[in-house]
Design a protein around this motif. Sequence first.
Motif, PDB file in Angstrom:
ATOM      1  N   ASN A 123       8.055 -10.617 -13.331  1.00 13.86           N
ATOM      2  CA  ASN A 123       6.652 -10.742 -13.707  1.00 13.86           C
ATOM      3  C   ASN A 123       5.817  -9.757 -12.884  1.00 13.86           C
ATOM      4  OD1 ASN A 123       4.273 -11.713 -14.845  1.00 13.86           O
ATOM      5  ND2 ASN A 123       4.076 -13.380 -13.370  1.00 13.86           N
ATOM      6  N   PHE A 124       5.895  -8.482 -13.256  1.00 16.41           N
ATOM      7  CA  PHE A 124       5.176  -7.436 -12.529  1.00 16.41           C
ATOM      8  C   PHE A 124       3.743  -7.368 -13.042  1.00 16.41           C
ATOM      9  CE2 PHE A 124       9.641  -6.025 -12.310  1.00 16.41           C
ATOM     10  CZ  PHE A 124       9.774  -5.894 -10.931  1.00 16.41           C
ATOM     11  N   VAL A 125       2.828  -7.968 -12.283  1.00 16.28           N
ATOM     12  CA  VAL A 125       1.432  -8.023 -12.707  1.00 16.28           C
ATOM     13  C   VAL A 125       0.553  -7.081 -11.887  1.00 16.28           C
ATOM     14  CG1 VAL A 125       1.638 -10.408 -13.489  1.00 16.28           C
ATOM     15  CG2 VAL A 125       0.928  -9.949 -11.139  1.00 16.28           C
ATOM     16  N   MET A 126       1.100  -6.472 -10.824  1.00 16.90           N
ATOM     17  CA  MET A 126       0.273  -5.631  -9.966  1.00 16.90           C
ATOM     18  C   MET A 126      -0.208  -4.396 -10.726  1.00 16.90           C
ATOM     19  SD  MET A 126       3.698  -5.478  -9.297  1.00 16.90           S
ATOM     20  CE  MET A 126       5.005  -4.268  -9.122  1.00 16.90           C
ATOM     21  N   LYS A 127      -1.360  -3.917 -10.343  1.00 22.28           N
ATOM     22  CA  LYS A 127      -1.985  -2.788 -11.029  1.00 22.28           C
ATOM     23  C   LYS A 127      -1.606  -1.473 -10.353  1.00 22.28           C
ATOM     24  CE  LYS A 127      -4.348  -5.444 -13.840  1.00 22.28           C
ATOM     25  NZ  LYS A 127      -3.854  -6.765 -13.390  1.00 22.28           N
ATOM     26  N   PRO A 128      -1.769  -0.360 -11.070  1.00 19.33           N
ATOM     27  CA  PRO A 128      -1.551   0.946 -10.433  1.00 19.33           C
ATOM     28  C   PRO A 128      -2.514   1.142  -9.258  1.00 19.33           C
ATOM     29  CG  PRO A 128      -1.655   1.158 -12.823  1.00 19.33           C
ATOM     30  CD  PRO A 128      -2.088  -0.240 -12.509  1.00 19.33           C
ATOM     31  N   VAL A 129      -2.139   1.985  -8.335  1.00 19.65           N
ATOM     32  CA  VAL A 129      -2.990   2.308  -7.179  1.00 19.65           C
ATOM     33  C   VAL A 129      -3.960   3.403  -7.625  1.00 19.65           C
ATOM     34  CG1 VAL A 129      -3.047   3.131  -4.793  1.00 19.65           C
ATOM     35  CG2 VAL A 129      -1.122   1.720  -5.598  1.00 19.65           C
ATOM     36  N   THR A 130      -5.184   3.014  -7.900  1.00 22.71           N
ATOM     37  CA  THR A 130      -6.132   3.930  -8.545  1.00 22.71           C
ATOM     38  C   THR A 130      -6.546   5.081  -7.642  1.00 22.71           C
ATOM     39  OG1 THR A 130      -7.933   2.448  -7.894  1.00 22.71           O
ATOM     40  CG2 THR A 130      -7.029   2.181 -10.110  1.00 22.71           C
ATOM     41  N   ASP A 131      -6.656   4.844  -6.359  1.00 25.03           N
ATOM     42  CA  ASP A 131      -7.108   5.886  -5.437  1.00 25.03           C
ATOM     43  C   ASP A 131      -5.929   6.370  -4.599  1.00 25.03           C
ATOM     44  OD1 ASP A 131      -8.340   7.574  -3.686  1.00 25.03           O
ATOM     45  OD2 ASP A 131      -9.747   6.105  -2.870  1.00 25.03           O
ATOM     46  N   ILE A 132      -5.432   7.563  -4.897  1.00 22.85           N
ATOM     47  CA  ILE A 132      -4.334   8.136  -4.122  1.00 22.85           C
ATOM     48  C   ILE A 132      -4.784   9.430  -3.437  1.00 22.85           C
ATOM     49  CG2 ILE A 132      -2.543   7.087  -5.550  1.00 22.85           C
ATOM     50  CD1 ILE A 132      -2.153   9.792  -6.928  1.00 22.85           C
ATOM     51  N   SER A 133      -6.076   9.466  -3.108  1.00 30.20           N
ATOM     52  CA  SER A 133      -6.643  10.695  -2.537  1.00 30.20           C
ATOM     53  C   SER A 133      -6.305  10.864  -1.067  1.00 30.20           C
ATOM     54  CB  SER A 133      -8.164  10.708  -2.726  1.00 30.20           C
ATOM     55  OG  SER A 133      -8.752   9.575  -2.082  1.00 30.20           O
ATOM     56  N   ASP A 134      -6.058   9.764  -0.347  1.00 28.01           N
ATOM     57  CA  ASP A 134      -5.761   9.883   1.080  1.00 28.01           C
ATOM     58  C   ASP A 134      -4.795   8.780   1.500  1.00 28.01           C
ATOM     59  OD1 ASP A 134      -7.324   7.469   1.996  1.00 28.01           O
ATOM     60  OD2 ASP A 134      -8.997   8.661   1.212  1.00 28.01           O
ATOM     61  N   TYR A 135      -4.312   8.896   2.717  1.00 26.21           N
ATOM     62  CA  TYR A 135      -3.275   8.005   3.250  1.00 26.21           C
ATOM     63  C   TYR A 135      -3.746   6.553   3.296  1.00 26.21           C
ATOM     64  CZ  TYR A 135       0.526   6.621   6.430  1.00 26.21           C
ATOM     65  OH  TYR A 135       1.619   6.022   7.002  1.00 26.21           O
ATOM     66  N   ASP A 136      -4.981   6.335   3.772  1.00 27.00           N
ATOM     67  CA  ASP A 136      -5.482   4.964   3.913  1.00 27.00           C
ATOM     68  C   ASP A 136      -5.571   4.258   2.569  1.00 27.00           C
ATOM     69  OD1 ASP A 136      -5.698   5.269   6.638  1.00 27.00           O
ATOM     70  OD2 ASP A 136      -7.833   5.771   6.610  1.00 27.00           O
ATOM     71  N   SER A 137      -6.081   4.958   1.558  1.00 25.25           N
ATOM     72  CA  SER A 137      -6.237   4.319   0.245  1.00 25.25           C
ATOM     73  C   SER A 137      -4.877   4.043  -0.390  1.00 25.25           C
ATOM     74  CB  SER A 137      -7.086   5.195  -0.679  1.00 25.25           C
ATOM     75  OG  SER A 137      -6.483   6.458  -0.873  1.00 25.25           O
ATOM     76  N   ILE A 138      -3.896   4.928  -0.152  1.00 28.79           N
ATOM     77  CA  ILE A 138      -2.557   4.696  -0.689  1.00 28.79           C
ATOM     78  C   ILE A 138      -1.931   3.471  -0.045  1.00 28.79           C
ATOM     79  CG2 ILE A 138      -0.201   5.603  -0.756  1.00 28.79           C
ATOM     80  CD1 ILE A 138      -1.417   8.379  -1.185  1.00 28.79           C
ATOM     81  N   LEU A 139      -2.045   3.355   1.278  1.00 32.38           N
ATOM     82  CA  LEU A 139      -1.477   2.194   1.963  1.00 32.38           C
ATOM     83  C   LEU A 139      -2.156   0.905   1.519  1.00 32.38           C
ATOM     84  CD1 LEU A 139      -0.895   3.405   5.644  1.00 32.38           C
ATOM     85  CD2 LEU A 139       0.757   3.215   3.773  1.00 32.38           C
ATOM     86  N   ALA A 140      -3.469   0.945   1.309  1.00 28.27           N
ATOM     87  CA  ALA A 140      -4.176  -0.252   0.843  1.00 28.27           C
ATOM     88  C   ALA A 140      -3.696  -0.645  -0.551  1.00 28.27           C
ATOM     89  CB  ALA A 140      -5.684  -0.006   0.848  1.00 28.27           C
ATOM     90  N   GLY A 141      -3.509   0.353  -1.424  1.00 33.91           N
ATOM     91  CA  GLY A 141      -3.025   0.057  -2.771  1.00 33.91           C
ATOM     92  C   GLY A 141      -1.613  -0.479  -2.769  1.00 33.91           C
ATOM     93  N   LEU A 142      -0.742   0.106  -1.937  1.00 32.41           N
ATOM     94  CA  LEU A 142       0.626  -0.393  -1.845  1.00 32.41           C
ATOM     95  C   LEU A 142       0.663  -1.796  -1.246  1.00 32.41           C
ATOM     96  CD1 LEU A 142       2.656   2.749  -0.683  1.00 32.41           C
ATOM     97  CD2 LEU A 142       2.783   1.580  -2.894  1.00 32.41           C
TER      98      LEU A 142
END
Length: 424
Positions: A307-326
């Motif tokens: 049941n994969f309900v997680m959304k794509p990581v919309t902001d991949i512009s920098d390291y912090d936003s990628i880690l928050a999305g992951l």
Amino acid sequence: MEQKTNVLESVGQTFSLIRDMIQSKAGKDHPEWTWIYELLADHYAEVCAARRTGKPLAWVNFGAPPELFHAMGIVPVVVDVLTGTLASSQNAVGYVDTAETRIPDYICSNNKILLGAALAGDIPIPDILVHPAHPCDSNLATYPVIAAHFGFPYFCIDMPYFRSDRCIPFVAGELRKLVAMLEEVTNEKLDMDRLKRAMHYSNLAHEYMLKVNELRQAVPCPYSSLEAISEYGVVLSLAGTPQLADYFARRYHLTKERVARGEGHLTREQERHRLVWIYGAPTFDMSLLIWLEREHGAVSVANMNNNFVMKPVTDISDYDSILAGLAEKVILLPMTRECGGPWENWLEASLELLKGYRADAAVFAGHVACKSNWAVAKLVKDKLHDELGIPTLLLEMDLFDPRVTSSDILKSRFDDFFDLHFPK
């Protein structure tokens, strides 16, 4: 001298054999049935070549984000996919017995198969083992001990019990620590361009995956029962790769066309029941799902584990936003989302699945090692009946070891369940 088994090679061969068998029997009419096994066979070819090509090898639990490993050139082996395949394709109970000479019998057989194979010398020791703290106590009890015994690095992604606004930055901080350890293991710094490229492919795959999930809710279901659970392995192993993005793009377009024509895996007349597995799956004998379709017209349209309900990581512009999305994705991964916290998490997710996939019955494949879920299984069963009028079949079994409850006994339980709740 007795020839040692390499379970990584044997699992790769299993996926290749399944692919070839399907290709010979149904390749012309259903080429998509081979796609999953092509991906898994190719992935395990890379796994087996890791030592030869100098790539680091990681054992990872289903709750660790594969994007980070692919971005750092580390080949991930999802141990749950590995042990599940061993349980279904070989006599893995020998590894269970070997492990029980060192650890208690009440530890999860998933962990015992891995430990038994390692003790037998049948699996290459990894460069690191990574798993999250949720949802499994058995992982917490065994993985650090296995790492200490064999002398390789270990990292546990700490996870908050309750969900709040503080969860994402906390887990993002844990992923930052994980990356630092991976850099030590590989002796290389994380390349941001490679990470952004992995996240780009991850986002593409997840966008299509969520669209496919909506299409799978159609009546009749366009997926077979086996396909509905088999995608679990490719998502956990290959998120962050172009191969997974390509697979879900193809799968989306094929499924969209099928639904538009009103076609399902079974016809409307054949599809008499729609089952949702709200916990576990008969890992040691997945052919049970085919038997359910044939004998009862019961299609397993959805599974908690897939049941994969997680959304794509919309902001991949920098390291912090990628880690928050992951971090948000890790929190919402199947089983971590449902079982990593209060029981209401599991109840709400079960209700969503049953309603979304228009199910008329739920199945709780109660793994004997998962004590926490057994503690509230009756509460969930009663709530599903009270709110949706849907019956739930509670099965006591070991998902990996058929000696606890055999396939024949499980079939008799299903026969009785359908006779009671859906008399002909």
